[in-house]
Design a protein around this motif. Structure first.
Motif, PDB file in Angstrom:
ATOM      1  N   VAL A  95       0.740  -1.127  -0.053  1.00  0.00           N
ATOM      2  CA  VAL A  95      -0.019   0.130   0.435  1.00  0.00           C
ATOM      3  C   VAL A  95       1.025   1.721   0.375  1.00  0.00           C
ATOM      4  O   VAL A  95       1.606   1.202   1.002  1.00  0.00           O
ATOM      5  CB  VAL A  95      -1.103  -0.206   1.061  1.00  0.00           C
ATOM      6  N   TYR A  96       0.824   2.122  -1.671  1.00  0.00           N
ATOM      7  CA  TYR A  96       1.841   3.701  -1.046  1.00  0.00           C
ATOM      8  C   TYR A  96       0.534   4.339  -0.560  1.00  0.00           C
ATOM      9  O   TYR A  96       0.300   5.418  -1.428  1.00  0.00           O
ATOM     10  CB  TYR A  96       2.083   3.260  -2.679  1.00  0.00           C
ATOM     11  N   HIS A  97       1.192   4.459   0.687  1.00  0.00           N
ATOM     12  CA  HIS A  97       0.712   5.115   2.146  1.00  0.00           C
ATOM     13  C   HIS A  97       1.636   4.911   2.994  1.00  0.00           C
ATOM     14  O   HIS A  97       1.438   4.147   4.306  1.00  0.00           O
ATOM     15  CB  HIS A  97      -1.395   4.869   2.287  1.00  0.00           C
ATOM     16  N   LEU A  98       2.514   5.734   3.210  1.00  0.00           N
ATOM     17  CA  LEU A  98       3.861   5.336   4.782  1.00  0.00           C
ATOM     18  C   LEU A  98       3.258   5.080   5.796  1.00  0.00           C
ATOM     19  O   LEU A  98       1.848   4.842   5.713  1.00  0.00           O
ATOM     20  CB  LEU A  98       4.133   6.969   4.872  1.00  0.00           C
ATOM     21  N   HIS A  99       3.168   3.790   6.030  1.00  0.00           N
ATOM     22  CA  HIS A  99       3.027   3.159   7.539  1.00  0.00           C
ATOM     23  C   HIS A  99       4.285   2.196   7.962  1.00  0.00           C
ATOM     24  O   HIS A  99       4.784   2.045   7.294  1.00  0.00           O
ATOM     25  CB  HIS A  99       1.456   2.259   6.623  1.00  0.00           C
ATOM     26  N   VAL A 100       3.875   2.166   9.278  1.00  0.00           N
ATOM     27  CA  VAL A 100       4.565   1.683  10.373  1.00  0.00           C
ATOM     28  C   VAL A 100       3.492   0.203  10.995  1.00  0.00           C
ATOM     29  O   VAL A 100       3.022   0.309  11.262  1.00  0.00           O
ATOM     30  CB  VAL A 100       5.457   1.991  10.777  1.00  0.00           C
ATOM     31  N   HIS A 101       4.886  -1.192  10.819  1.00  0.00           N
ATOM     32  CA  HIS A 101       3.998  -2.072  10.936  1.00  0.00           C
ATOM     33  C   HIS A 101       4.634  -2.451  13.000  1.00  0.00           C
ATOM     34  O   HIS A 101       5.456  -1.938  12.555  1.00  0.00           O
ATOM     35  CB  HIS A 101       4.192  -3.492  10.308  1.00  0.00           C
ATOM     36  N   LEU A 102       3.724  -2.498  13.140  1.00  0.00           N
ATOM     37  CA  LEU A 102       3.856  -2.722  15.239  1.00  0.00           C
ATOM     38  C   LEU A 102       3.652  -4.099  14.621  1.00  0.00           C
ATOM     39  O   LEU A 102       2.762  -5.049  15.028  1.00  0.00           O
ATOM     40  CB  LEU A 102       3.206  -2.305  15.573  1.00  0.00           C
ATOM     41  N   LEU A 103       4.790  -5.352  15.174  1.00  0.00           N
ATOM     42  CA  LEU A 103       4.554  -7.106  15.118  1.00  0.00           C
ATOM     43  C   LEU A 103       4.676  -6.552  16.814  1.00  0.00           C
ATOM     44  O   LEU A 103       6.005  -6.537  17.709  1.00  0.00           O
ATOM     45  CB  LEU A 103       5.561  -7.400  14.557  1.00  0.00           C
TER      46      LEU A 103
END
Length: 117
Positions: A95-103
């Motif tokens: 997805v080309y919208h800045l995002h951070v995955h928190l895992l």
């Protein structure tokens, strides 16, 4: 714009939100890769980390502050968690919208992923 994350921030696509303020929203990933898998995004549409400007610096800092707060609220701050930002196709960005995955929520492998030639 046909961005799924923009639609989530607008409320036109439902999500299971865990955090929201004027600039940031965070919600559970629909295809979790860990027991806790939350996406943290700016409400401002920024396609990739490559598109972040100096002006966006405070927003990026707020993204990481939100991640820290969410990790505490999810009960994984002390045991540990991972933050991931994929950039462009070879980096695994979908997805080309800045995002951070928190895992987190279980012991994660120290290996970030295979490098394919």
């Amino acid at each position: 714009m046909d961005c799924i994350f923009c639609k989530i921030t607008e409320g036109t696509i439902p999500s299971k939100k865990v955090f929201e303020n004027e600039r940031i929203v965070a919600f559970h990933d629909i295809s979790p890769a860990a027991p806790v898998h939350i996406l943290i995004i700016p409400k401002k549409h920024i396609p990739t980390m490559n598109d972040v400007t100096e002006e966006d610096g405070p927003l990026v800092a707020e993204l990481f502050a939100a991640a820290r707060q969410i990790a505490r609220e999810q009960g994984i701050a002390e045991s540990g968690y991972r933050l991931v930002n994929n950039v462009n196709q070879d980096g695994g960005q979908v997805v080309y919208h800045l995002h951070v995955h928190l895992l987190g929520g279980s012991k994660l492998s120290p290996i970030l992923g295979e490098i394919k030639s």
